[in-house]
Design an enzyme around this catalytic site. Structure first.
Site: not given
Ligand code: GLA
Length: 412
Positions: A231, A210-211, A176, A213
């Protein structure tokens, strides 16, 4: 970016790839000369090269159904249920522990400590049980100072933590991005990639940034998959927005390197059965990891029926490893096509709107030609029929008709 890559490389390179077990490559090679070959499809060997996730990973993760309440008994009972209820036989392999499995402090050697109240046999004992069923164990950590729930993070501890996971028999790491120091995710994720590789244990590396960069542009030589969005929630609107964010990224996916639109919410929350079938259809069409996020021991027959639909799973797991692309999208009517090994094409007719509609495409639009008729198999009903050039169906609101189309020849 195109989903089709064309490159030329030496026969020596091809031999090395073949030696490392990338069997899908064999089907994609056209020998041009004795010394050179032409690759006419997406590179089947992942840039990461750990040999894992040559088809999208399948398994379970506790977070969406249980939040921070993970325990050894939950993981063991889930593994046992997957073993007994047909999920393991359908391809679900990884039983993944998410956040909150550890204590708030490292031990005197700097090692992570499983919470003994939650995991009386530790992660190692839990792994032994999961392995005894023929399944694999996943764990969760974070490329920052603390996990999203506030437990010790791995930033600066990558070597120790990777060795700890390997010593426990861990097979999968979801990594994460909370509480990071603002340095580049690429650098922080690379550090853990190298630490995992140094253990010598094959550990699937699932990036969870989480996408951010535009991880899809650099994730392939670092992880086996990368989350493309925030999420997912167990609602149609959440699933729909994630589908829309993920569907355009097909060119970055391939064997060993997958776009991850987050877990399946089959059996959770407010989604109707039609909407759950849509999620499963679209995730399969997009060659997404299939990670069930529901209470497996108490899953209904309907939930298990969706999760174990072998014809749909075969679309997701097709060894060609192509993510389907949208061939048309207008007014909430989405048509996706996914080339499959052997020449079939999986076509998803997804009706985003609130009313029933007839969705149509053509054989030519999905890359089929050379036949006067094509065979359609509806992968939810099992019904088969023959059609000419037109491929269409009446699709309920929020529903998806998923066809396997056979016949003629296929352009890829
Ligand atoms: C983040 C991840 C989730 C889950 C939680 C755990 O939000 O994106 O999938 O792992 O952290 O705290």
């Amino acid at each position: 970016m195109s989903s089709v890559h064309t490159s030329t490389f030496s026969a020596g390179t091809a031999k090395r790839w073949l030696r490392t077990g990338t069997l899908a490559l064999a089907a994609a090679l056209t020998v041009a000369t004795a010394s050179a070959v032409t690759l006419t499809t997406a590179p089947p060997a992942s840039a990461l090269g750990n040999g894992l996730a040559l088809t999208p990973q399948m398994g379970f993760n506790d977070w969406n159904a249980y939040g921070c309440n993970v325990t050894e008994s939950l993981i063991k009972s889930t593994a046992q249920a997957m073993h007994d209820n047909g999920m393991q036989a359908a391809g679900y392999t990884y039983v993944n522990i998410d956040d909150c499995w550890m204590t708030h402090a490292r031990d005197s050697n700097g090692r992570l400590v499983p919470d003994s109240a939650k995991f009386p046999d530790g992660i190692s004992g839990t792994a032994d049980f999961v392995h005894s069923l023929g399944l694999k164990l996943g764990i969760y950590e974070d490329a920052g100072s603390a996990t999203c729930a506030g437990y010790p993070g791995s930033l600066g501890h990558e070597t120790t933590d990777a060795q700890t996971f390997a010593s426990w028999g861990v097979d999968y790491l979801k990594y994460d991005n909370c509480n990071n120091d603002g340095s580049s995710a690429r650098t922080r994720y690379t550090a853990m990639r190298d630490a995992l590789a140094a253990t010598g244990r094959p550990i699937l590396f699932s990036l969870c940034s989480w996408g951010q960069e535009s991880v899809w542009t650099w994730g392939a030589d670092i992880g086996n998959s990368w989350r493309t969005t925030g999420d997912i929630q167990a609602s149609y609107s959440s699933m729909l927005s994630i589908f829309k964010a993920n569907v355009g990224l097909a060119g970055y996916a391939g064997p060993g390197q997958w776009n991850d639109p987050d877990m399946l919410e089959i059996g959770n929350g407010s989604m109707s059965v039609t909407e759950q079938q849509t999620e499963f259809s679209l995730w399969a069409e997009m060659a997404a990891p299939l990670i069930a996020g529901t209470n497996i021991p108490q899953a209904s027959d309907t939930t298990l029926g969706i999760l174990t639909n072998k014809a749909v799973i075969a679309v997701d797991q097709d060894p060609l490893g192509k993510q389907g692309t949208e061939v048309s999208s207008a007014g909430g009517h989405h048509v996706l096509a996914k080339p499959l090994s052997g020449g079939d094409v999986a076509v998803a007719l997804f009706n985003e709107t609130d009313s029933t509609a007839t969705l149509s495409t053509t054989a030519a639009a999905i890359g089929k030609s050379g036949a006067s008729s094509y065979q359609l198999t509806d992968l939810w009903t099992g019904a088969t029929r023959t059609t000419g050039d037109t491929i269409s169906a009446s699709v309920p609101a929020h529903g998806t008709v998923l066809y396997r189309v056979s016949g003629g020849t296929t352009a890829r």
